[in-house]
Design an enzyme around this catalytic site. Sequence first.
Site, PDB file in Angstrom:
ATOM      1  N   ASN A  72     143.675 136.179  64.747  1.00 24.01           N
ATOM      2  CA  ASN A  72     143.762 136.418  63.307  1.00 24.01           C
ATOM      3  C   ASN A  72     142.844 137.586  62.955  1.00 24.01           C
ATOM      4  O   ASN A  72     141.621 137.417  62.895  1.00 24.01           O
ATOM      5  CB  ASN A  72     143.367 135.170  62.515  1.00 24.01           C
ATOM      6  CG  ASN A  72     143.587 135.339  61.021  1.00 24.01           C
ATOM      7  OD1 ASN A  72     143.047 136.238  60.387  1.00 24.01           O
ATOM      8  ND2 ASN A  72     144.407 134.473  60.448  1.00 24.01           N
ATOM      9  N   PRO A  73     143.376 138.776  62.757  1.00 23.68           N
ATOM     10  CA  PRO A  73     142.532 139.953  62.517  1.00 23.68           C
ATOM     11  C   PRO A  73     141.579 139.804  61.327  1.00 23.68           C
ATOM     12  O   PRO A  73     140.468 140.347  61.361  1.00 23.68           O
ATOM     13  CB  PRO A  73     143.550 141.072  62.278  1.00 23.68           C
ATOM     14  CG  PRO A  73     144.774 140.629  63.027  1.00 23.68           C
ATOM     15  CD  PRO A  73     144.805 139.132  62.861  1.00 23.68           C
ATOM     16  N   GLY A  92     136.314 134.331  72.880  1.00 23.96           N
ATOM     17  CA  GLY A  92     135.471 134.040  71.727  1.00 23.96           C
ATOM     18  C   GLY A  92     134.761 135.273  71.204  1.00 23.96           C
ATOM     19  O   GLY A  92     134.439 136.197  71.954  1.00 23.96           O
ATOM     20  N   GLY A 136     132.301 134.797  68.324  1.00 25.73           N
ATOM     21  CA  GLY A 136     131.205 134.399  67.442  1.00 25.73           C
ATOM     22  C   GLY A 136     129.875 135.019  67.819  1.00 25.73           C
ATOM     23  O   GLY A 136     129.055 135.334  66.957  1.00 25.73           O
ATOM     24  N   GLU A 137     129.663 135.201  69.133  1.00 30.35           N
ATOM     25  CA  GLU A 137     128.398 135.783  69.591  1.00 30.35           C
ATOM     26  C   GLU A 137     128.473 137.266  69.934  1.00 30.35           C
ATOM     27  O   GLU A 137     127.522 138.013  69.663  1.00 30.35           O
ATOM     28  CB  GLU A 137     127.870 134.968  70.771  1.00 30.35           C
ATOM     29  CG  GLU A 137     127.089 133.772  70.304  1.00 30.35           C
ATOM     30  CD  GLU A 137     127.482 132.462  70.955  1.00 30.35           C
ATOM     31  OE1 GLU A 137     126.599 131.659  71.230  1.00 30.35           O
ATOM     32  OE2 GLU A 137     128.691 132.231  71.162  1.00 30.35           O
TER      33      GLU A 137
END
Length: 574
Positions: free
Chosen positions: A461-462, A532, A534-535
């Site tokens: 999801n951009p 992922g 998030g980091e």
Amino acid sequence: GFAEADAVVEDTYRTQVVHHAPLEPHVCVVNWEGDRLTIWESTQATFRVQQGLANILKIPLNKIRVINYFMGAGFGSKLGIEKHTVMAALMAKRLGRPVKVVTPRKDEFLAMGNRPSSVQKLKVAAKKDGTLTAISLWSVGPGGAYRSGSAYLGTPAREMYRCPNVRTKEYTVYVNAGPARAMRAPGHVQAFFALDSILDDLAEKLGMDPLDFRMKNIAEIDQVRRRPYTSKRLKEAYEAGAKAIGWYERRNKKPGQGKGPLKRGIGMASQIWGGGGGPPAFATVEINRDGSVVVRSGSQDIGTGTRTIVAQIAAEELGLDLDRVTVVIGDTGVCPYGPTSGGSITAASLTPAVQAAAAEARDRLKEYAAVLLKVEPDQVSYEPGRFFVAAEPSRAVTFEEAAHKMGNNMIVATGARGPNPKGYTINSFGAQFAEVEVDVETGRVRVLKVVAAHDIGRAINPLTVRSQFEGGIMMGLGFALTEERWLDPQVGRQVNANLHEFKVPTIAETPEIEVIIVSEADTKANTVGGKGIGEPCIIPTAAAIANAVYNAIGVRVKELPITPDRVLQALGRV
């Protein structure tokens, strides 16, 4: 490694203690109904809380239901069972009524963890052509008064760049202060500040452009495990970020060369992280007789848009509009096991399970379509919204018509995350480029622009991808410039345990942010192809800002945060 080098640089870098500071503090509501316990918890680990309570209270898992429909972030501070949740359960049992516990903001700072500070002594070496020959790291950081997290940060030195000789010695020590915990890319944010700072200095000593130096030392295989990556587009990230920031055209060729009190500079830094996810992760897809769909998984949405991407994957696999799919997550009572949201693993672990469940559900619905079409199921094909006879495409029924044929039956299909590929390493890669303006009279640093160019596999999801990057970059900006735990040196008490004095960045400090995704689906990593993010989005930010400050003023600030007093000290003005 050092003996064969033509240039060697050695220096010491320091980073501060910072806190997670989620806007929603730790909170739980606990209620007993007979011998059954229900907990509404703000957590990154719904099933881990259930297991922790079962172990402590000595009651079966099927008597404990943990619910986490929504939460206001955690950043690593909410990865397991907390003392206050156990105490709430015990109090609710004794009182015979529900109990709610909310940690005060001060307690969030004092007791709910932190990113530990670090002292890093680095020594790096290279040949005249820029080839790295040796990296040596010695580091130490506080774990707090008891062991709940570590201050280890050697992974980037071992894995980021191609180098035949790497040595890391890392120490975590006990101190009489709050505990260390995992915090958004633990170890990497501190490590890249030091590593990419000293590599810039090594490049300068060699007379090389810092970006060209990094290009020279891209690692084509995993430097530790000696195996290939499922995908790696770091070179493309370097090139795209450099073009967007105007690296070769606008960066100061001589650091500090600008005129006047306001000096501008451009810097960059690299990023490596895991984020490949893996089993176990499960999902169920239910098809109702009206053609509507329910997807269930016990993982949680910690503010990253997990609900949205789960609905997207299911809708895509089933060929339905998004509004036909309802997602239920974060409930151990009605959902199969879902992974903890830490380490950037949620999307890469969960979405393949959803995809598998949706595919199984669609194939089972095909049997009802075959009855309506009066053919065998293996003669039926599917395209979004309809089943049709492969040899006669005009003979078709809609998804809803096939579902209606079920009558009072329903389809419940389960999908599981398969294993990661053998013989490969799954990593995300990227680079960030920062432009800053430094007032050499006041020492104030203002970040004007950050370009984030990253290889993250498929951007499912951009919009949510961009949101993640904006949040991560702002957190990295705070680490670089404003955030720091202050302890009274006489008594050891924290004196800024509040959001007013801890100085989390606000909209006023937000620079222009440009996000560039250079990757496509990494289907070697998993069936969906995502990794992922998030980091990865926070890892290079502080290092890029620090290198931009050096490019602006011509002197290196070796301790974070880069506050006005440290800038003026570096310039010799105080």
